[in-house]
Design a protein around this motif. Structure first.
Motif, PDB file in Angstrom:
ATOM      1  N   LYS A 169       0.832  -1.209   0.000  1.00 17.45           N
ATOM      2  CA  LYS A 169       0.000   0.000   0.000  1.00 17.45           C
ATOM      3  C   LYS A 169       0.864   1.256   0.000  1.00 17.45           C
ATOM      4  O   LYS A 169       0.564   2.230  -0.693  1.00 17.45           O
ATOM      5  CB  LYS A 169      -0.937  -0.026   1.222  1.00 17.45           C
ATOM      6  CG  LYS A 169      -2.069  -1.031   1.098  1.00 17.45           C
ATOM      7  CD  LYS A 169      -3.026  -0.953   2.270  1.00 17.45           C
ATOM      8  CE  LYS A 169      -2.489  -1.639   3.485  1.00 17.45           C
ATOM      9  NZ  LYS A 169      -3.488  -1.736   4.582  1.00 17.45           N
ATOM     10  N   GLN A 170       1.936   1.236   0.769  1.00 18.97           N
ATOM     11  CA  GLN A 170       2.813   2.404   0.832  1.00 18.97           C
ATOM     12  C   GLN A 170       3.502   2.661  -0.501  1.00 18.97           C
ATOM     13  O   GLN A 170       3.588   3.815  -0.962  1.00 18.97           O
ATOM     14  CB  GLN A 170       3.857   2.203   1.939  1.00 18.97           C
ATOM     15  CG  GLN A 170       3.255   2.224   3.344  1.00 18.97           C
ATOM     16  CD  GLN A 170       4.243   1.789   4.416  1.00 18.97           C
ATOM     17  OE1 GLN A 170       5.413   1.537   4.118  1.00 18.97           O
ATOM     18  NE2 GLN A 170       3.776   1.689   5.656  1.00 18.97           N
ATOM     19  N   ARG A 171       3.968   1.585  -1.145  1.00 19.05           N
ATOM     20  CA  ARG A 171       4.629   1.750  -2.448  1.00 19.05           C
ATOM     21  C   ARG A 171       3.648   2.240  -3.503  1.00 19.05           C
ATOM     22  O   ARG A 171       3.971   3.122  -4.309  1.00 19.05           O
ATOM     23  CB  ARG A 171       5.265   0.423  -2.889  1.00 19.05           C
ATOM     24  CG  ARG A 171       6.499   0.022  -2.095  1.00 19.05           C
ATOM     25  CD  ARG A 171       7.290  -1.053  -2.824  1.00 19.05           C
ATOM     26  NE  ARG A 171       6.512  -2.276  -3.008  1.00 19.05           N
ATOM     27  CZ  ARG A 171       6.493  -3.275  -2.124  1.00 19.05           C
ATOM     28  NH1 ARG A 171       7.196  -3.190  -0.993  1.00 19.05           N
ATOM     29  NH2 ARG A 171       5.774  -4.358  -2.355  1.00 19.05           N
ATOM     30  N   LEU A 172       2.442   1.672  -3.490  1.00 18.27           N
ATOM     31  CA  LEU A 172       1.439   2.092  -4.467  1.00 18.27           C
ATOM     32  C   LEU A 172       1.036   3.545  -4.240  1.00 18.27           C
ATOM     33  O   LEU A 172       0.937   4.334  -5.190  1.00 18.27           O
ATOM     34  CB  LEU A 172       0.208   1.185  -4.377  1.00 18.27           C
ATOM     35  CG  LEU A 172      -0.957   1.538  -5.300  1.00 18.27           C
ATOM     36  CD1 LEU A 172      -0.528   1.490  -6.769  1.00 18.27           C
ATOM     37  CD2 LEU A 172      -2.137   0.590  -5.068  1.00 18.27           C
ATOM     38  N   GLY A 173       0.809   3.915  -2.993  1.00 17.91           N
ATOM     39  CA  GLY A 173       0.440   5.292  -2.691  1.00 17.91           C
ATOM     40  C   GLY A 173       1.512   6.271  -3.124  1.00 17.91           C
ATOM     41  O   GLY A 173       1.221   7.335  -3.690  1.00 17.91           O
ATOM     42  N   ALA A 174       2.778   5.918  -2.887  1.00 13.65           N
ATOM     43  CA  ALA A 174       3.884   6.793  -3.283  1.00 13.65           C
ATOM     44  C   ALA A 174       3.980   6.910  -4.797  1.00 13.65           C
ATOM     45  O   ALA A 174       4.214   8.005  -5.338  1.00 13.65           O
ATOM     46  CB  ALA A 174       5.200   6.253  -2.715  1.00 13.65           C
ATOM     47  N   ALA A 175       3.779   5.794  -5.497  1.00 17.30           N
ATOM     48  CA  ALA A 175       3.855   5.817  -6.962  1.00 17.30           C
ATOM     49  C   ALA A 175       2.730   6.662  -7.558  1.00 17.30           C
ATOM     50  O   ALA A 175       2.950   7.449  -8.495  1.00 17.30           O
ATOM     51  CB  ALA A 175       3.781   4.388  -7.503  1.00 17.30           C
ATOM     52  N   LEU A 176       1.525   6.516  -7.029  1.00 15.34           N
ATOM     53  CA  LEU A 176       0.405   7.298  -7.542  1.00 15.34           C
ATOM     54  C   LEU A 176       0.563   8.783  -7.217  1.00 15.34           C
ATOM     55  O   LEU A 176       0.227   9.645  -8.032  1.00 15.34           O
ATOM     56  CB  LEU A 176      -0.915   6.767  -6.963  1.00 15.34           C
ATOM     57  CG  LEU A 176      -1.349   5.392  -7.458  1.00 15.34           C
ATOM     58  CD1 LEU A 176      -2.548   4.895  -6.666  1.00 15.34           C
ATOM     59  CD2 LEU A 176      -1.700   5.436  -8.951  1.00 15.34           C
ATOM     60  N   ALA A 177       1.068   9.084  -6.015  1.00 10.72           N
ATOM     61  CA  ALA A 177       1.302  10.481  -5.646  1.00 10.72           C
ATOM     62  C   ALA A 177       2.306  11.121  -6.601  1.00 10.72           C
ATOM     63  O   ALA A 177       2.148  12.282  -7.010  1.00 10.72           O
ATOM     64  CB  ALA A 177       1.794  10.566  -4.208  1.00 10.72           C
ATOM     65  N   LYS A 178       3.338  10.372  -6.972  1.00  9.84           N
ATOM     66  CA  LYS A 178       4.342  10.885  -7.902  1.00  9.84           C
ATOM     67  C   LYS A 178       3.731  11.076  -9.293  1.00  9.84           C
ATOM     68  O   LYS A 178       4.005  12.069  -9.974  1.00  9.84           O
ATOM     69  CB  LYS A 178       5.518   9.912  -7.980  1.00  9.84           C
ATOM     70  CG  LYS A 178       6.653  10.391  -8.871  1.00  9.84           C
ATOM     71  CD  LYS A 178       7.820   9.417  -8.835  1.00  9.84           C
ATOM     72  CE  LYS A 178       8.966   9.916  -9.720  1.00  9.84           C
ATOM     73  NZ  LYS A 178      10.119   8.972  -9.702  1.00  9.84           N
ATOM     74  N   LEU A 179       2.871  10.137  -9.687  1.00  9.74           N
ATOM     75  CA  LEU A 179       2.252  10.205 -11.012  1.00  9.74           C
ATOM     76  C   LEU A 179       1.308  11.387 -11.140  1.00  9.74           C
ATOM     77  O   LEU A 179       1.300  12.105 -12.147  1.00  9.74           O
ATOM     78  CB  LEU A 179       1.492   8.895 -11.289  1.00  9.74           C
ATOM     79  CG  LEU A 179       0.729   8.815 -12.618  1.00  9.74           C
ATOM     80  CD1 LEU A 179       1.694   8.898 -13.795  1.00  9.74           C
ATOM     81  CD2 LEU A 179      -0.070   7.512 -12.679  1.00  9.74           C
ATOM     82  N   TYR A 180       0.505  11.643 -10.088  1.00  6.61           N
ATOM     83  CA  TYR A 180      -0.527  12.677 -10.166  1.00  6.61           C
ATOM     84  C   TYR A 180      -0.101  14.006  -9.524  1.00  6.61           C
ATOM     85  O   TYR A 180      -0.814  14.996  -9.631  1.00  6.61           O
ATOM     86  CB  TYR A 180      -1.822  12.180  -9.523  1.00  6.61           C
ATOM     87  CG  TYR A 180      -2.554  11.170 -10.372  1.00  6.61           C
ATOM     88  CD1 TYR A 180      -3.451  11.578 -11.354  1.00  6.61           C
ATOM     89  CD2 TYR A 180      -2.326   9.807 -10.207  1.00  6.61           C
ATOM     90  CE1 TYR A 180      -4.115  10.648 -12.145  1.00  6.61           C
ATOM     91  CE2 TYR A 180      -2.980   8.874 -10.992  1.00  6.61           C
ATOM     92  CZ  TYR A 180      -3.871   9.298 -11.957  1.00  6.61           C
ATOM     93  OH  TYR A 180      -4.525   8.379 -12.743  1.00  6.61           O
ATOM     94  N   GLY A 181       1.032  13.987  -8.829  1.00  7.24           N
ATOM     95  CA  GLY A 181       1.518  15.225  -8.246  1.00  7.24           C
ATOM     96  C   GLY A 181       0.756  15.691  -7.023  1.00  7.24           C
ATOM     97  O   GLY A 181       0.842  16.867  -6.645  1.00  7.24           O
ATOM     98  N   ARG A 182      -0.002  14.783  -6.398  1.00  6.59           N
ATOM     99  CA  ARG A 182      -0.745  15.114  -5.185  1.00  6.59           C
ATOM    100  C   ARG A 182      -0.775  13.897  -4.273  1.00  6.59           C
ATOM    101  O   ARG A 182      -0.716  12.764  -4.767  1.00  6.59           O
ATOM    102  CB  ARG A 182      -2.195  15.521  -5.496  1.00  6.59           C
ATOM    103  CG  ARG A 182      -2.347  16.900  -6.102  1.00  6.59           C
ATOM    104  CD  ARG A 182      -3.801  17.176  -6.429  1.00  6.59           C
ATOM    105  NE  ARG A 182      -4.656  17.135  -5.257  1.00  6.59           N
ATOM    106  CZ  ARG A 182      -5.984  17.266  -5.314  1.00  6.59           C
ATOM    107  NH1 ARG A 182      -6.594  17.431  -6.472  1.00  6.59           N
ATOM    108  NH2 ARG A 182      -6.713  17.227  -4.210  1.00  6.59           N
ATOM    109  N   PRO A 183      -0.865  14.111  -2.952  1.00  2.00           N
ATOM    110  CA  PRO A 183      -1.024  12.963  -2.053  1.00  2.00           C
ATOM    111  C   PRO A 183      -2.262  12.163  -2.440  1.00  2.00           C
ATOM    112  O   PRO A 183      -3.249  12.729  -2.932  1.00  2.00           O
ATOM    113  CB  PRO A 183      -1.187  13.618  -0.675  1.00  2.00           C
ATOM    114  CG  PRO A 183      -0.544  14.956  -0.817  1.00  2.00           C
ATOM    115  CD  PRO A 183      -0.806  15.385  -2.228  1.00  2.00           C
ATOM    116  N   MET A 184      -2.200  10.865  -2.222  1.00  2.00           N
ATOM    117  CA  MET A 184      -3.272   9.977  -2.679  1.00  2.00           C
ATOM    118  C   MET A 184      -3.821   9.162  -1.512  1.00  2.00           C
ATOM    119  O   MET A 184      -3.070   8.560  -0.745  1.00  2.00           O
ATOM    120  CB  MET A 184      -2.721   9.031  -3.748  1.00  2.00           C
ATOM    121  CG  MET A 184      -3.771   8.227  -4.477  1.00  2.00           C
ATOM    122  SD  MET A 184      -4.774   9.205  -5.644  1.00  2.00           S
ATOM    123  CE  MET A 184      -3.538   9.766  -6.807  1.00  2.00           C
TER     124      MET A 184
END
Length: 271
Positions: A216-231
């Motif tokens: 979950k932490q890795r996925l959240g970090a990857a999505l945050a990087k992709l979208y430029g916002r916390p997820m």
């Protein structure tokens, strides 16, 4: 919303944030009073038309709102509503929608102050999943022939003591007064408002088995990087995914499931 209404709502959000930044303001009381104003404006069509009439001076409309609400709600609530009617609105209905959003936001602010906003987000998501999978429950909660009191009692039996007080309040208001929305769309809107309290986006993640905390932490970090916002991740388990994950952010779907890969291979082979 568009045009004048969009600008008016943006200004109202800033005023609400400034108001609730003060610890002396009871955000839960503010939410209750704004919800009562929503019900009043939704019921009294002629009143909301007067309060959004572009031919009337903004100050005159603000004074009318304060006279009507004086003694009925706190000064903070009356002042916030007065500032709303000073603005220009594209449609009178937009004023009601905006007051309702501010009521929900005030409740979510109360949850944030109590450090339970993450719990409320998760509970809204889980309740939405329960409703979508239980046609009998959905029918009972959306039955136009049932009274608001009966629906509230049903919700209390389901959520009372099992969910945060704010979650129960938000869902009860939605069910008691859907105002033309489906239950699903209303819950989705509440989830997005909750995410906005932390300037976060919401990703609905479906996997065949529960994800581990590191995943979950890795996925959240990857999505945050992709979208430029916390997820914020709303997690769902569906054995039919077969493996991998399926992620939906707004209208965009990122598919990484084995099932979808197999379908893609089958389509290519067939062609």
């Amino acid at each position: 919303m568009n045009g004048a209404s969009r600008d008016a709502l943006a200004a109202a959000r800033e005023r609400l944030d400034a108001l609730t930044d003060s610890t002396s303001v009871d955000a839960a009381q503010l939410a209750d009073e704004l919800a009562a104003v929503t019900a009043l404006l939704d019921r009294e069509v002629s009143l909301r038309r007067v309060l959004t009439d572009p031919a009337q001076a903004g100050e005159a409309k603000a004074e009318l709102a304060e006279r009507l609400l004086g003694g009925q709600v706190s000064g903070d609530t009356a002042g916030l509503v007065a500032s709303l009617v000073r603005s220009r609105w594209s449609r009178s209905r937009d004023l009601v929608d905006s007051v309702e959003e501010l009521a929900d936001t005030a409740d979510l602010t109360a949850a944030q102050r109590a450090n339970v906003l993450d719990d409320v987000e998760d509970e809204l998501f889980r309740f939405g999943r329960i409703v979508s999978s239980n046609t009998g429950l959905r029918a009972a909660l959306t039955d136009r022939g049932a009274t608001s009191a009966a629906k509230s009692e049903l919700l209390h039996s389901l959520l009372g003591g099992r969910a945060k007080t704010v979650t129960e309040r938000l869902v009860t208001r939605l069910v008691a007064s859907p105002r033309g929305r489906s239950l699903e769309s209303g819950l989705d809107s509440l989830s997005k408002l909750a995410a906005d309290r932390r300037n976060r986006m919401v990703a609905v993640v479906t996997s065949a088995v529960p994800l581990s905390d590191p995943q979950k932490q890795r996925l959240g970090a990857a999505l945050a990087k992709l979208y430029g916002r916390p997820m914020h991740l709303n997690l769902d388990v569906d054995p039919e995914v077969l493996g991998g994950i399926r992620v939906q952010v707004g209208d965009e779907i990122i598919n990484g499931s084995i099932a979808d890969r197999l379908e893609d291979v089958s389509r290519r082979m067939a062609s």
